[in-house]
Design an enzyme around this catalytic site. Structure first.
Site, PDB file in Angstrom:
ATOM      1  N   CYS A   9       0.981  -0.935  -0.260  1.00  0.00           N
ATOM      2  CA  CYS A   9       0.033  -0.124  -0.101  1.00  0.00           C
ATOM      3  C   CYS A   9       0.940   1.387  -0.399  1.00  0.00           C
ATOM      4  O   CYS A   9       1.694   1.597  -0.591  1.00  0.00           O
ATOM      5  CB  CYS A   9      -0.643  -0.030   1.303  1.00  0.00           C
ATOM      6  SG  CYS A   9      -0.355   0.115   2.905  1.00  0.00           S
ATOM      7  N   ARG A  15      -3.098  -0.683   5.631  1.00  0.00           N
ATOM      8  CA  ARG A  15      -3.719  -1.787   4.641  1.00  0.00           C
ATOM      9  C   ARG A  15      -3.315  -2.769   4.573  1.00  0.00           C
ATOM     10  O   ARG A  15      -3.511  -3.921   4.958  1.00  0.00           O
ATOM     11  CB  ARG A  15      -4.885  -1.277   2.880  1.00  0.00           C
ATOM     12  CG  ARG A  15      -5.240   0.043   3.905  1.00  0.00           C
ATOM     13  CD  ARG A  15      -5.331   0.524   2.143  1.00  0.00           C
ATOM     14  NE  ARG A  15      -4.723   1.521   1.813  1.00  0.00           N
ATOM     15  CZ  ARG A  15      -4.050   2.294   0.969  1.00  0.00           C
ATOM     16  NH1 ARG A  15      -5.712   1.856  -0.193  1.00  0.00           N
ATOM     17  NH2 ARG A  15      -3.874   2.868   0.387  1.00  0.00           N
ATOM     18  N   ASP A 117      -8.220   3.792   1.254  1.00  0.00           N
ATOM     19  CA  ASP A 117      -7.047   4.300   2.261  1.00  0.00           C
ATOM     20  C   ASP A 117      -8.159   5.030   3.651  1.00  0.00           C
ATOM     21  O   ASP A 117      -8.251   5.705   3.424  1.00  0.00           O
ATOM     22  CB  ASP A 117      -6.348   5.127   1.874  1.00  0.00           C
ATOM     23  CG  ASP A 117      -4.819   5.088   2.644  1.00  0.00           C
ATOM     24  OD1 ASP A 117      -5.004   4.570   3.696  1.00  0.00           O
ATOM     25  OD2 ASP A 117      -3.571   5.632   2.970  1.00  0.00           O
TER      26      ASP A 117
END
Length: 148
Positions: A9, A15, A117
């Protein structure tokens, strides 16, 4: 077979470490090794507090995490690279064109769904990201186990 899975990410504090933990849990008892990194990692930072709280809320006990930067060596060593967003695919392909055939969205099996996100957002954003990651990881783990 895919024994070295790298999950990517941006910051490597929300994440990708969440997905790394869940995929590691889902593939226990196999030779699959999971790791994560960030395109613009907050190097050395632990799992973001809300991401950690979300994992714990779902009964998970993640191991200690420190964010790390994505490097050419990490990409080269990975047999499968899973990312959260299409722009991550583009960035990795630009950085490492040879990674094109082994880099996919984590949400590939959910119609190439992106995972937004949640960083600097509230609990609902982290819960939403967790649900999407959990669903995607469940599908990837089934696939990875089926090809063994």
């Amino acid at each position: 077979m895919f024994n070295q899975v790298l999950i990517v990410c941006i910051g490597n504090i929300c994440r990708s470490p969440t997905a790394e933990h869940l995929l590691r849990q889902a593939t226990q008892g196999t030779e699959i090794q999971c790791s994560s990194a960030g395109l613009s990692a907050l190097v050395g930072q632990p799992l973001e507090a809300n991401a950690l709280a979300t994992l714990v809320q779902h009964g998970q006990q993640p191991v200690s995490h420190r964010a790390r930067q994505l490097t050419p060596k990490l990409l080269k060593d990975a047999e499968l690279v899973l990312v959260m967003e299409r722009k991550h695919l583009r960035d990795i392909h630009k950085q490492s064109p040879e990674s094109r055939g082994k880099t996919f969205l984590l949400g590939k099996w959910q119609l190439d769904r992106e995972i937004p996100d949640p960083y600097r957002q509230g609990t609902a954003a982290f819960e939403h990201a967790y649900a999407l990651i959990d669903e995607a990881v469940t599908t990837w783990s089934r696939y990875l186990r089926s090809i063994r």
